[in-house]
Design an enzyme around this catalytic site. Structure first.
Site, short mmCIF file in Angstrom:
data_model
loop_
_atom_site.label_atom_id
_atom_site.label_comp_id
_atom_site.label_asym_id
_atom_site.label_seq_id
_atom_site.Cartn_x
_atom_site.Cartn_y
_atom_site.Cartn_z
N THR A 67 0.84 -1.18 0.00
CA THR A 67 0.00 0.00 0.00
C THR A 67 0.89 1.24 0.00
O THR A 67 2.11 1.15 -0.13
CB THR A 67 -1.03 -0.08 1.16
OG1 THR A 67 -1.90 1.02 1.04
CG2 THR A 67 -0.39 -0.09 2.52
N LYS A 71 3.87 1.25 -3.69
CA LYS A 71 3.38 0.57 -4.90
C LYS A 71 4.28 0.74 -6.12
O LYS A 71 4.32 -0.12 -6.98
CB LYS A 71 1.96 1.05 -5.23
CG LYS A 71 0.92 0.58 -4.23
CD LYS A 71 -0.48 0.99 -4.65
CE LYS A 71 -1.50 0.60 -3.62
NZ LYS A 71 -2.87 0.87 -4.04
N ASN A 92 0.43 -3.80 -6.44
CA ASN A 92 -0.12 -3.83 -5.07
C ASN A 92 -0.16 -5.26 -4.53
O ASN A 92 -0.60 -5.47 -3.40
CB ASN A 92 -1.53 -3.22 -5.04
CG ASN A 92 -2.56 -4.10 -5.71
OD1 ASN A 92 -2.21 -4.91 -6.57
ND2 ASN A 92 -3.80 -3.97 -5.33
N ASP A 107 -5.70 -3.53 -8.38
CA ASP A 107 -6.61 -2.41 -8.08
C ASP A 107 -7.60 -2.16 -9.22
O ASP A 107 -8.82 -2.13 -9.01
CB ASP A 107 -5.82 -1.12 -7.82
CG ASP A 107 -5.28 -1.04 -6.40
OD1 ASP A 107 -5.85 -1.69 -5.51
OD2 ASP A 107 -4.29 -0.31 -6.19
N GLY A 131 -9.10 12.68 -10.18
CA GLY A 131 -7.86 12.22 -9.55
C GLY A 131 -6.98 11.49 -10.54
O GLY A 131 -7.46 10.92 -11.53
N ALA A 132 -5.66 11.57 -10.27
CA ALA A 132 -4.70 10.90 -11.16
C ALA A 132 -3.56 10.30 -10.34
O ALA A 132 -2.40 10.34 -10.74
CB ALA A 132 -4.17 11.90 -12.18
N ALA A 135 -4.33 4.84 -7.78
CA ALA A 135 -5.58 4.10 -7.98
C ALA A 135 -6.23 4.52 -9.29
O ALA A 135 -6.72 3.68 -10.06
CB ALA A 135 -6.53 4.35 -6.80
N GLY A 247 -17.04 2.09 -2.55
CA GLY A 247 -15.71 1.54 -2.77
C GLY A 247 -15.49 0.14 -2.19
O GLY A 247 -14.41 -0.43 -2.35
#
Ligand code: NDP
Length: 281
Positions: A67, A71, A92, A107, A131-132, A135, A247
């Site tokens: 985690t 990663k 991961n 993931d 987001g980038a 994940a 999630g």
């Protein structure tokens, strides 16, 4: 009958790992399958990652999860990688095959598997991803490989979104665009909107800064934050009439893929899901 006192070991390297919930679902899965396996959380500092990988071999672990922040750095220490992990550029999950460590990224595959299990088709869909980070990268690559038609990646640090877009463009026919996320962002019409930022993860009660009026009942809205399952983002999307997904399914499915890689057995995903849901109540 003679009883074996030897357990197979897997676990997670994280920093910090004290809030890592994977142990709850993996231990529940081993119990349900009557497997004498143990899942252990280990606080590994970045400067000790090489020693931790040596320890994996020495202690004959069957594998580990990785985690934040390991990663990407972990790529240096594996003997082999899956094609998808190579594309994503992060791992991961590690599988120990007779002392050779093999890296995988579950993931994005977990995300896609979670969507498909809920009857959601990705082929041809237009997807907006907030987001980038790591994940998002895994999700964008896997969605594009699963046949997504269009991707728009919004991130406050634009170059990270551009890097993901370059990988997607090079390896899939998916049409991909990026935009800098400054202030309150407008969401263009799309089939699926995904929050792949870390905004809203417990104890942060926040939500992504977007115009929620842009969300329509025709949209599917997915948060990858597993804790809490009912994030403010999802509550706001639901108020707009959108179909929402939390999630937990991604977390369960990525864990289920790891479970199968380590043990060779199908994971009891319902048991894993209810163990997590209970944990996050
Ligand atoms: P990273 O740290 O790699 O990425 C975080 C992303 O969130 C970046 O794009 C970052 O933007 C953005 N971000 C963070 N804070 C803000 C803010 N205040 N405003 C705008 N953007 C922000 O993390 P990961 O990608 O590895 O993980 C993201 C989340 O996904 C985590 O909370 C994790 O718990 C969850 N997750 C869930 C999984 C599941 O199975 N359900 C699996 C893996 C992760 P910038 O690039 O500009 O910094």
């Amino acid at each position: 009958m003679a009883k074996s006192y030897r357990s197979e070991l897997v676990g997670v390297f994280g920093c910090p790992v004290d809030e890592n919930p994977t142990i709850v679902m993996e231990e529940a899965a081993f119990k349900a399958k009557n497997l004498n396996w143990r899942y252990i959380t280990m606080l590994v500092k970045p400067e000790n990652l090489d020693a931790a990988f040596e320890a994996l071999r020495a202690l004959n672990f069957a594998g580990v999860n990785l985690t934040i922040p390991h990663k990407v750095e972990a790529l240096k220490y594996v003997d082999g990688l899956s094609k998808k992990a190579e594309l994503i550029g992060a791992i991961n999950t590690i599988i120990n095959r007779d002392g050779k460590l093999f890296g995988e990224n579950t993931d994005g595959a977990g995300f896609v598997q979670g969507m498909q299990k809920q009857g959601l088709e990705l082929r041809g869909k237009s997807i907006v991803v907030l987001g980038a980070g790591g994940a998002s990268r895994a999700i964008c690559v896997e969605c594009a490989l699963a046949g997504a038609g269009k991707l728009l990646i919004l991130n406050r640090t634009l170059h990270k979104a551009d890097e993901i877009a370059a990988v997607v463009k090079k390896n899939t026919p998916c049409e991909v665009k990026t935009a800098e996320w400054k202030g309150t962002a407008h969401i263009p019409p799309c089939d699926i909107l995904i929050n792949a930022t870390s905004i809203g993860l417990f104890p942060d009660p926040g939500f992504p800064d977007i115009f929620y009026e842009d969300i329509t009942p025709a949209m599917i809205v997915q948060d990858i934050i597993p804790n809490p399952a009912k994030t403010e983002f999802l509550k706001k999307a639901k108020e707009r009439g959108a179909m929402t997904y939390d999630g937990l399914s991604m977390l369960v499915e990525q864990g289920a893929i790891g479970f199968k890689l380590w043990t060779g057995q199908d994971a009891p995903t319902e048991v894993m899901h209810s163990a997590l849901a209970k944990e996050f109540e």
